[in-house]
Design an enzyme around this catalytic site. Structure first.
Site, mmCIF file in Angstrom:
data_model
loop_
_atom_site.group_PDB
_atom_site.id
_atom_site.type_symbol
_atom_site.label_atom_id
_atom_site.label_comp_id
_atom_site.label_asym_id
_atom_site.label_seq_id
_atom_site.Cartn_x
_atom_site.Cartn_y
_atom_site.Cartn_z
ATOM 1 N N ALA A 13 0.933 -1.177 0.016
ATOM 2 C CA ALA A 13 0.049 -0.048 -0.090
ATOM 3 C C ALA A 13 0.744 1.446 -0.045
ATOM 4 O O ALA A 13 2.232 1.190 -0.161
ATOM 5 C CB ALA A 13 -0.885 0.088 1.311
ATOM 6 N N MET A 14 0.232 2.368 0.096
ATOM 7 C CA MET A 14 1.214 3.564 0.010
ATOM 8 C C MET A 14 1.881 3.773 1.369
ATOM 9 O O MET A 14 1.422 3.361 2.416
ATOM 10 C CB MET A 14 0.189 4.818 -0.039
ATOM 11 C CG MET A 14 -0.405 4.861 -1.573
ATOM 12 S SD MET A 14 -1.104 6.467 -1.929
ATOM 13 C CE MET A 14 0.332 7.342 -2.275
ATOM 14 N N SER A 64 10.127 3.504 -2.021
ATOM 15 C CA SER A 64 11.115 4.045 -2.482
ATOM 16 C C SER A 64 12.319 4.128 -2.032
ATOM 17 O O SER A 64 13.636 4.141 -2.367
ATOM 18 C CB SER A 64 10.844 5.899 -2.822
ATOM 19 O OG SER A 64 9.657 6.010 -3.667
ATOM 20 N N GLN A 110 3.636 0.325 -10.954
ATOM 21 C CA GLN A 110 2.145 -0.139 -11.232
ATOM 22 C C GLN A 110 1.768 0.792 -12.677
ATOM 23 O O GLN A 110 1.034 0.348 -13.177
ATOM 24 C CB GLN A 110 1.286 0.431 -10.127
ATOM 25 C CG GLN A 110 1.245 1.826 -9.829
ATOM 26 C CD GLN A 110 2.330 2.393 -8.773
ATOM 27 O OE1 GLN A 110 3.054 1.844 -8.568
ATOM 28 N NE2 GLN A 110 2.025 3.771 -8.506
ATOM 29 N N CYS A 166 -6.621 -0.772 6.804
ATOM 30 C CA CYS A 166 -6.697 -2.263 6.666
ATOM 31 C C CYS A 166 -7.894 -2.407 5.804
ATOM 32 O O CYS A 166 -8.888 -1.522 5.587
ATOM 33 C CB CYS A 166 -6.709 -2.945 7.816
ATOM 34 S SG CYS A 166 -8.120 -1.992 8.978
ATOM 35 N N GLY A 225 7.525 2.651 2.466
ATOM 36 C CA GLY A 225 8.838 2.767 2.244
ATOM 37 C C GLY A 225 9.365 2.064 0.925
ATOM 38 O O GLY A 225 10.549 1.575 0.872
ATOM 39 N N ASP A 233 10.837 2.121 -9.990
ATOM 40 C CA ASP A 233 9.983 2.775 -8.975
ATOM 41 C C ASP A 233 8.652 3.258 -9.983
ATOM 42 O O ASP A 233 8.464 3.338 -11.063
ATOM 43 C CB ASP A 233 10.368 4.053 -8.324
ATOM 44 C CG ASP A 233 9.861 4.424 -6.876
ATOM 45 O OD1 ASP A 233 9.169 3.568 -6.467
ATOM 46 O OD2 ASP A 233 9.934 5.528 -6.852
ATOM 47 N N GLU A 234 7.634 3.149 -8.786
ATOM 48 C CA GLU A 234 6.040 3.509 -9.405
ATOM 49 C C GLU A 234 5.760 2.661 -10.518
ATOM 50 O O GLU A 234 5.159 2.785 -11.592
ATOM 51 C CB GLU A 234 6.003 4.809 -9.962
ATOM 52 C CG GLU A 234 6.337 6.123 -8.897
ATOM 53 C CD GLU A 234 5.383 6.064 -7.861
ATOM 54 O OE1 GLU A 234 4.352 5.404 -7.897
ATOM 55 O OE2 GLU A 234 5.828 6.800 -6.861
ATOM 56 N N CYS A 247 -5.064 1.349 13.024
ATOM 57 C CA CYS A 247 -5.692 0.591 14.143
ATOM 58 C C CYS A 247 -4.580 -0.548 14.531
ATOM 59 O O CYS A 247 -4.612 -1.623 15.557
ATOM 60 C CB CYS A 247 -7.043 -0.246 13.638
ATOM 61 S SG CYS A 247 -6.791 -1.369 12.216
#
Length: 205
Positions: free
Chosen positions: A10-11, A16, A90, A182, A14, A87-88, A147
């Site tokens: 997910a964003m 990069s 996606q 989550c 870490g 990188d990136e 959470c």
């Protein structure tokens, strides 16, 4: 033997930072790396990979028309390349993921790709879809939700902080912001139309 790696998360997990550390590890041993990043994402300045902890490195840019195999083959003919890092990833096309597999299989150069698995709608990016399908090694980089659970989803928030899951898949430089959460709190936030309310309730548990 070279392999194709996909480090996904997910964003704000870490990615990069991990890419820059891997590149540094090669360079420290006198080896040459080539770093790519998406032309579409210039939040930290064009032509470089930057991490949130302040590290950065020059990078070549790719867009949907970039022929990665031809570029890397020409570059490696001039000077040995020991590793390619993307990188990136996606934002790669299906054909570009195939080209990177050719870099591994025909040029025997390891390729390390770093990127998001899914978008704010919970759907796979095209690049991630084919990296998940074709990579030799898949590595999940973990980050956590507010959470404490593993964050595997990305919420898009509008300028008023309200979550929504409609619209263009890629929006760079708008008033939107993204938060990794989550799966449970991704669904809860969309159902309630508020992430803040859920976070407040969680603090008082």
């Amino acid at each position: 033997m070279a392999q194709l790696y996909f480090y996904y998360s997910a964003m704000n997990a870490g990615k990069s930072t991990a890419l820059l550390q891997s590149s540094y590890n090669y360079q420290e041993r006198g080896m040459r790396t080539v770093v790519y990043t998406a032309e579409i994402d210039d939040r930290f300045g064009a032509g470089k990979v930057s991490s949130r902890i302040g590290l950065s490195s020059p990078a070549k840019l790719f867009n949907q028309n970039t022929s990665l195999f031809e570029e890397i083959r020409a570059e490696s003919a001039r000077q040995t390349i020991h590793c390619v890092l993307v990188d990136e990833s996606q934002f790669l096309t299906r054909q570009q993921v195939y080209q990177l597999s050719e870099v591994v299989d025909k040029l025997d150069i390891p390729v390390l790709c770093y990127g998001l698995r899914t978008d704010f709608r919970g759907e796979l990016f095209v690049g991630s879809q084919y990296l998940l399908a074709w990579s030799d090694k898949l590595v999940e980089l973990k980050t956590i939700c507010f959470c404490g659970r593993k964050a595997s989803m990305v919420l898009r928030l509008d300028q008023d902080g309200r979550p929504y899951n409609e619209g263009e898949q890629v929006v760079i430089g708008g008033n939107e912001r993204y938060v990794s959460v989550c799966r449970k709190h991704y669904k809860d936030a969309l159902e309630e139309g508020s992430l803040t309310a859920i976070q407040e309730r969680h603090r008082h548990i």
